[in-house]
Design a protein around this motif. Structure first.
Motif, PDB file in Angstrom:
ATOM      1  N   THR A 161      34.796  70.722 -42.756  1.00  0.00           N
ATOM      2  CA  THR A 161      36.232  70.641 -43.035  1.00  0.00           C
ATOM      3  C   THR A 161      36.745  69.224 -42.785  1.00  0.00           C
ATOM      4  O   THR A 161      37.546  68.698 -43.562  1.00  0.00           O
ATOM      5  N   PHE A 162      36.272  68.598 -41.716  1.00  0.00           N
ATOM      6  CA  PHE A 162      36.673  67.237 -41.381  1.00  0.00           C
ATOM      7  C   PHE A 162      36.251  66.252 -42.470  1.00  0.00           C
ATOM      8  O   PHE A 162      37.043  65.410 -42.910  1.00  0.00           O
ATOM      9  N   ILE A 163      35.001  66.364 -42.940  1.00  0.00           N
ATOM     10  CA  ILE A 163      34.511  65.473 -44.001  1.00  0.00           C
ATOM     11  C   ILE A 163      35.307  65.693 -45.282  1.00  0.00           C
ATOM     12  O   ILE A 163      35.667  64.739 -45.979  1.00  0.00           O
ATOM     13  N   THR A 164      35.582  66.946 -45.619  1.00  0.00           N
ATOM     14  CA  THR A 164      36.368  67.252 -46.815  1.00  0.00           C
ATOM     15  C   THR A 164      37.740  66.590 -46.728  1.00  0.00           C
ATOM     16  O   THR A 164      38.210  65.977 -47.693  1.00  0.00           O
ATOM     17  N   ASP A 165      38.371  66.679 -45.570  1.00  0.00           N
ATOM     18  CA  ASP A 165      39.684  66.069 -45.375  1.00  0.00           C
ATOM     19  C   ASP A 165      39.610  64.537 -45.533  1.00  0.00           C
ATOM     20  O   ASP A 165      40.445  63.940 -46.209  1.00  0.00           O
ATOM     21  N   ILE A 166      38.608  63.931 -44.928  1.00  0.00           N
ATOM     22  CA  ILE A 166      38.452  62.476 -45.043  1.00  0.00           C
ATOM     23  C   ILE A 166      38.231  62.079 -46.496  1.00  0.00           C
ATOM     24  O   ILE A 166      38.843  61.122 -46.995  1.00  0.00           O
ATOM     25  N   ALA A 167      37.340  62.804 -47.182  1.00  0.00           N
ATOM     26  CA  ALA A 167      37.045  62.480 -48.581  1.00  0.00           C
ATOM     27  C   ALA A 167      38.296  62.605 -49.444  1.00  0.00           C
ATOM     28  O   ALA A 167      38.581  61.734 -50.274  1.00  0.00           O
ATOM     29  N   LEU A 168      39.044  63.667 -49.252  1.00  0.00           N
ATOM     30  CA  LEU A 168      40.261  63.847 -50.048  1.00  0.00           C
ATOM     31  C   LEU A 168      41.297  62.773 -49.734  1.00  0.00           C
ATOM     32  O   LEU A 168      41.935  62.233 -50.637  1.00  0.00           O
ATOM     33  N   ARG A 169      41.459  62.437 -48.450  1.00  0.00           N
ATOM     34  CA  ARG A 169      42.421  61.398 -48.093  1.00  0.00           C
ATOM     35  C   ARG A 169      42.035  60.033 -48.653  1.00  0.00           C
ATOM     36  O   ARG A 169      42.893  59.206 -48.917  1.00  0.00           O
TER      37      ARG A 169
ATOM     38  N   SER B 217      34.024  70.151 -51.325  1.00  0.00           N
ATOM     39  CA  SER B 217      33.491  70.961 -50.236  1.00  0.00           C
ATOM     40  C   SER B 217      32.070  71.415 -50.547  1.00  0.00           C
ATOM     41  O   SER B 217      31.195  71.383 -49.691  1.00  0.00           O
ATOM     42  N   ALA B 218      31.815  71.804 -51.781  1.00  0.00           N
ATOM     43  CA  ALA B 218      30.474  72.248 -52.172  1.00  0.00           C
ATOM     44  C   ALA B 218      29.480  71.096 -52.109  1.00  0.00           C
ATOM     45  O   ALA B 218      28.333  71.260 -51.715  1.00  0.00           O
ATOM     46  N   ARG B 219      29.891  69.894 -52.491  1.00  0.00           N
ATOM     47  CA  ARG B 219      28.988  68.737 -52.437  1.00  0.00           C
ATOM     48  C   ARG B 219      28.625  68.427 -50.990  1.00  0.00           C
ATOM     49  O   ARG B 219      27.510  68.037 -50.693  1.00  0.00           O
ATOM     50  N   ILE B 220      29.568  68.590 -50.103  1.00  0.00           N
ATOM     51  CA  ILE B 220      29.313  68.297 -48.694  1.00  0.00           C
ATOM     52  C   ILE B 220      28.319  69.295 -48.126  1.00  0.00           C
ATOM     53  O   ILE B 220      27.435  68.941 -47.363  1.00  0.00           O
ATOM     54  N   ARG B 221      28.419  70.565 -48.523  1.00  0.00           N
ATOM     55  CA  ARG B 221      27.506  71.590 -48.019  1.00  0.00           C
ATOM     56  C   ARG B 221      26.140  71.515 -48.653  1.00  0.00           C
ATOM     57  O   ARG B 221      25.185  72.033 -48.128  1.00  0.00           O
ATOM     58  N   SER B 222      26.040  70.910 -49.833  1.00  0.00           N
ATOM     59  CA  SER B 222      24.778  70.883 -50.575  1.00  0.00           C
ATOM     60  C   SER B 222      23.696  70.188 -49.777  1.00  0.00           C
ATOM     61  O   SER B 222      23.892  69.133 -49.207  1.00  0.00           O
ATOM     62  N   SER B 223      22.520  70.805 -49.753  1.00  0.00           N
ATOM     63  CA  SER B 223      21.411  70.191 -49.040  1.00  0.00           C
ATOM     64  C   SER B 223      20.440  69.511 -49.993  1.00  0.00           C
ATOM     65  O   SER B 223      19.477  68.912 -49.565  1.00  0.00           O
TER      66      SER B 223
END
Length: 119
Positions: free
Chosen positions: A103-111, A10-16
């Motif tokens: 949240t959607f990207i986190t879910d996809i990445a985890l799946r 989640s933190a990597r996804i938010r990182s700019s």
């Protein structure tokens, strides 16, 4: 899914801050990176290895591919939000929309990394 892993992704996804990119000479010489350069790539690789060792993650996922997946989903959404907002008749930068996409990207990445029964 361990909380530490979910938080990291989640933190990597938010990182700019972008990952370091290899210099042109390395690309031209045909050097291939197995993981993204810099600390983000090392940490992501460690998280994946730990997940594989614990039997939680698939063993055939590379940090490089996962990083590209996360970056692509984030970049496409943000760089095309005006066009997509018009096309979909929805304000993709509206209240709660960025959090929804994170949240959607986190879910996809985890799946994409979780080992399914029988794997």
């Amino acid at each position: 899914m361990p909380v530490k892993t979910r938080f990291f992704l989640s933190a990597r996804i938010r990182s700019s801050s972008p990952a370091q990119v290899p210099v042109r000479q390395e690309i031209m010489a045909g050097k291939v990176l197995s993981t993204p350069s810099g600390s983000q790539g090392r940490v992501l690789d460690q998280v994946l290895r730990s997940g594989v060792e614990q039997g939680l993650f698939r063993g055939d996922i590379s940090a490089r591919d996962l990083y590209i997946e996360i970056a692509a989903l984030g970049y496409f959404y943000l760089s095309n939000h005006y066009t997509l907002s018009v096309f979909l008749n929805s304000n993709l930068r509206g209240l709660g929309e960025l959090e929804h996409w994170r949240t959607f990207i986190t879910d996809i990445a985890l799946r994409s990394v979780v080992r399914l029964p029988g794997d």
